[in-house]
Design a protein around this motif. Structure first.
Motif, PDB file in Angstrom:
ATOM      1  N   GLU A   1       4.398   5.160   8.335  1.00  0.00           N
ATOM      2  CA  GLU A   1       4.514   6.574   7.970  1.00  0.00           C
ATOM      3  C   GLU A   1       4.194   7.401   9.204  1.00  0.00           C
ATOM      4  O   GLU A   1       3.118   7.263   9.787  1.00  0.00           O
ATOM      5  CB  GLU A   1       3.505   6.880   6.848  1.00  0.00           C
TER       6      GLU A   1
ATOM      7  N   GLY B   1       7.936  -8.577  -2.784  1.00  0.00           N
ATOM      8  CA  GLY B   1       7.948  -7.286  -3.473  1.00  0.00           C
ATOM      9  C   GLY B   1       6.958  -6.280  -2.897  1.00  0.00           C
ATOM     10  O   GLY B   1       6.807  -5.182  -3.448  1.00  0.00           O
ATOM     11  N   SER B   2       6.263  -6.647  -1.800  1.00  0.00           N
ATOM     12  CA  SER B   2       5.313  -5.704  -1.183  1.00  0.00           C
ATOM     13  C   SER B   2       6.076  -4.651  -0.382  1.00  0.00           C
ATOM     14  O   SER B   2       7.052  -4.976   0.304  1.00  0.00           O
ATOM     15  CB  SER B   2       4.366  -6.448  -0.239  1.00  0.00           C
ATOM     16  N   LEU B   3       5.617  -3.409  -0.479  1.00  0.00           N
ATOM     17  CA  LEU B   3       6.224  -2.340   0.303  1.00  0.00           C
ATOM     18  C   LEU B   3       5.501  -2.249   1.647  1.00  0.00           C
ATOM     19  O   LEU B   3       4.296  -2.012   1.702  1.00  0.00           O
ATOM     20  CB  LEU B   3       6.115  -1.002  -0.451  1.00  0.00           C
ATOM     21  N   LEU B   4       6.229  -2.462   2.737  1.00  0.00           N
ATOM     22  CA  LEU B   4       5.658  -2.433   4.085  1.00  0.00           C
ATOM     23  C   LEU B   4       6.369  -1.349   4.888  1.00  0.00           C
ATOM     24  O   LEU B   4       7.529  -1.045   4.628  1.00  0.00           O
ATOM     25  CB  LEU B   4       5.848  -3.781   4.781  1.00  0.00           C
ATOM     26  N   GLY B   5       5.676  -0.809   5.877  1.00  0.00           N
ATOM     27  CA  GLY B   5       6.364   0.179   6.714  1.00  0.00           C
ATOM     28  C   GLY B   5       5.414   1.001   7.556  1.00  0.00           C
ATOM     29  O   GLY B   5       4.234   0.661   7.706  1.00  0.00           O
TER      30      GLY B   5
ATOM     31  N   SER C   1       9.659   7.572  10.238  1.00  0.00           N
ATOM     32  CA  SER C   1       9.044   6.733   9.208  1.00  0.00           C
ATOM     33  C   SER C   1      10.064   5.689   8.745  1.00  0.00           C
ATOM     34  O   SER C   1      11.267   5.952   8.759  1.00  0.00           O
ATOM     35  CB  SER C   1       8.635   7.587   8.005  1.00  0.00           C
ATOM     36  N   TRP C   2       9.580   4.521   8.351  1.00  0.00           N
ATOM     37  CA  TRP C   2      10.478   3.500   7.807  1.00  0.00           C
ATOM     38  C   TRP C   2       9.687   2.597   6.868  1.00  0.00           C
ATOM     39  O   TRP C   2       8.443   2.507   6.956  1.00  0.00           O
ATOM     40  CB  TRP C   2      11.126   2.658   8.914  1.00  0.00           C
ATOM     41  N   SER C   3      10.399   1.945   5.934  1.00  0.00           N
ATOM     42  CA  SER C   3       9.713   1.016   5.021  1.00  0.00           C
ATOM     43  C   SER C   3      10.728   0.021   4.458  1.00  0.00           C
ATOM     44  O   SER C   3      11.938   0.266   4.499  1.00  0.00           O
ATOM     45  CB  SER C   3       9.043   1.777   3.876  1.00  0.00           C
ATOM     46  N   PHE C   4      10.223  -1.097   3.941  1.00  0.00           N
ATOM     47  CA  PHE C   4      11.081  -2.079   3.283  1.00  0.00           C
ATOM     48  C   PHE C   4      10.234  -2.904   2.330  1.00  0.00           C
ATOM     49  O   PHE C   4       8.996  -2.939   2.449  1.00  0.00           O
ATOM     50  CB  PHE C   4      11.769  -2.991   4.316  1.00  0.00           C
ATOM     51  N   ARG C   5      10.882  -3.546   1.367  1.00  0.00           N
ATOM     52  CA  ARG C   5      10.176  -4.465   0.466  1.00  0.00           C
ATOM     53  C   ARG C   5      10.433  -5.893   0.939  1.00  0.00           C
ATOM     54  O   ARG C   5      11.569  -6.273   1.178  1.00  0.00           O
ATOM     55  CB  ARG C   5      10.669  -4.301  -0.978  1.00  0.00           C
ATOM     56  N   ASP C   6       9.350  -6.656   1.098  1.00  0.00           N
ATOM     57  CA  ASP C   6       9.537  -8.040   1.539  1.00  0.00           C
ATOM     58  C   ASP C   6       9.850  -8.936   0.336  1.00  0.00           C
ATOM     59  O   ASP C   6       9.952  -8.463  -0.800  1.00  0.00           O
ATOM     60  CB  ASP C   6       8.324  -8.532   2.336  1.00  0.00           C
TER      61      ASP C   6
END
Length: 283
Positions: free
Chosen positions: A90, A84-88, A76-81
Motif C-alpha cells: 500500500e 487465498g491470502s491477500l498480499l501486496g 499500490s498493488w496486491s494479489f491473492r496467493d
C-alpha cells in the motif's frame, strides 16, 4: 558536530525564540516571530519581479520535471496467493514534507522545482519551504516564483541547521514535517544526519559533480555552460568533459574562458575548475 547539536537542542527547547536568535547571529537579519512566515502577497509579487523570460523557463522546467516524475510514482498493488491470502504493498503520500532551499552563496529555483514537484505528483497535501533570508529580510524572488509554480503551500524565511531543527521538532510558527529534502551547507547536512530517525530525510548531499560526454556534434557554448553551472556551486564541485574530438575540446576550453568572467560566482567556479575540473580527450 558540537555546534550543530547545540543549535538543534536550542530549537527543540526554545522554538521560535532560538530560530530568531540564530537568524540574527548567522544571517545578520533581525526578525520577529510574525515575520518568519512569507505572506502570500510576497510570493505573488515575486512572479512579477522575476520577469517573463525567467517565468517561462521555470514553467518549462516544471512541466518536464512533472512529466518525468509522473512515470516514476510507486503504485499500490496486491494479489491473492494460492492459499487465498491477500498480499501486496500500500503506497500513500506523506502528510507534510519540508524542502530546504539554500540561499547563502546563491539562490537555486531549480532545487525548489526538483523537490516540490515530486511531492505534489505523489499527492503530498502540505509542502513547506524554508530558505535563509537576505540582509533586507527577503527570500530570493526566483525561489518564491518557483515555489508558486511548483505548488508549495507554506514558505518560511529561515535557514541553516536551525531551519532543519524547526522542521523536525516543530515550533509555534512552523509545524513539524514527516520528511526533509533538499541540499544545504555542512551545517544543514549534519543536522539532517543527526535528526534522521526523528524525521525522514532524502540523503546526505555533499559537493556534487557533472560529467558531460560529447562527440564532435556537441555545442561548445552549451557544454561550457553545463560545466560552469556545476562548478559555481562549490569550490569542491567537480566538472568533467569526456570527448574523442580534439577540435571540440579546444572550442569548449575557449567557451569556458569567454563565459567565466561574466559569472557573478566566477571565483568559486574558477577554483572548482582549476582544482577538480578536467577536459578529457578519449581514445
Amino acid at each position: 558536530h558540537r555546534e550543530v547539536e547545540a543549535i538543534l537542542e536550542a530549537v527543540r527547547q526554545r522554538g521560535d525564540g532560538a530560530l530568531l536568535e540564530f537568524t540574527e547571529r548567522f544571517d545578520g537579519v533581525r526578525l520577529s516571530a510574525e515575520e518568519l512566515a512569507v505572506p502570500a502577497r510576497e510570493i505573488e509579487a515575486a512572479l512579477g519581479a522575476v520577469g517573463e523570460p525567467v517565468l517561462k523557463a521555470l514553467r518549462f522546467a516544471a512541466e518536464r520535471i512533472e512529466a518525468y516524475h509522473s512515470h516514476n510514482v510507486p503504485r499500490s498493488w496486491s494479489f491473492r496467493d494460492v492459499n487465498g491470502s491477500l498480499l501486496g504493498q500500500e503506497v500513500r503520500p506523506l502528510d507534510r514534507v519540508g524542502l530546504y532551499v539554500p540561499g547563502g552563496r546563491a539562490a537555486y529555483p531549480s532545487t525548489v522545482l526538483m523537490t516540490a514537484i515530486p511531492a505534489r505528483v505523489a499527492g503530498v497535501p502540505e509542502i513547506v519551504l524554508v530558505s535563509p533570508p537576505a540582509a533586507d529580510k527577503s527570500v530570493s524572488a526566483p525561489v518564491l516564483a518557483a515555489a508558486r509554480i511548483a505548488g508549495v503551500t507554506e514558505v518560511y524565511r529561515v535557514g541553516g541547521a536551525q531551519a532543519v531543527a524547526a522542521l523536525a521538532y516543530g515550533t509555534d510558527t512552523i509545524r513539524k514535517v514527516d520528511k526533509i529534502v533538499g541540499p544545504g551547507n555542512i551545517y544543514v547536512g549534519l543536522a539532517k544526519g543527526k535528526l534522521f530517525g526523528r524525521v525522514g530525510i532524502d540523503m546526505l548531499a555533499g559537493p556534487s559533480e557533472v560529467v558531460v560526454v560529447a562527440d564532435e556534434s556537441g555545442e561548445p557554448e552549451w557544454i561550457a555552460a553545463d560545466l560552469l553551472a556545476q562548478a559555481e556551486h562549490d569550490p569542491m564541485a567537480r566538472a568533467l568533459l569526456l570527448t574523442p574530438s580534439e577540435p571540440l575540446l579546444a572550442k569548449v576550453e575557449a567557451a569556458l574562458e569567454r563565459q567565466l568572467p561574466a559569472l557573478p560566482r566566477r571565483e568559486i567556479a574558477q577554483k572548482s575548475l582549476q582544482t577538480n575540473g578536467a577536459l578529457v580527450l578519449t581514445a
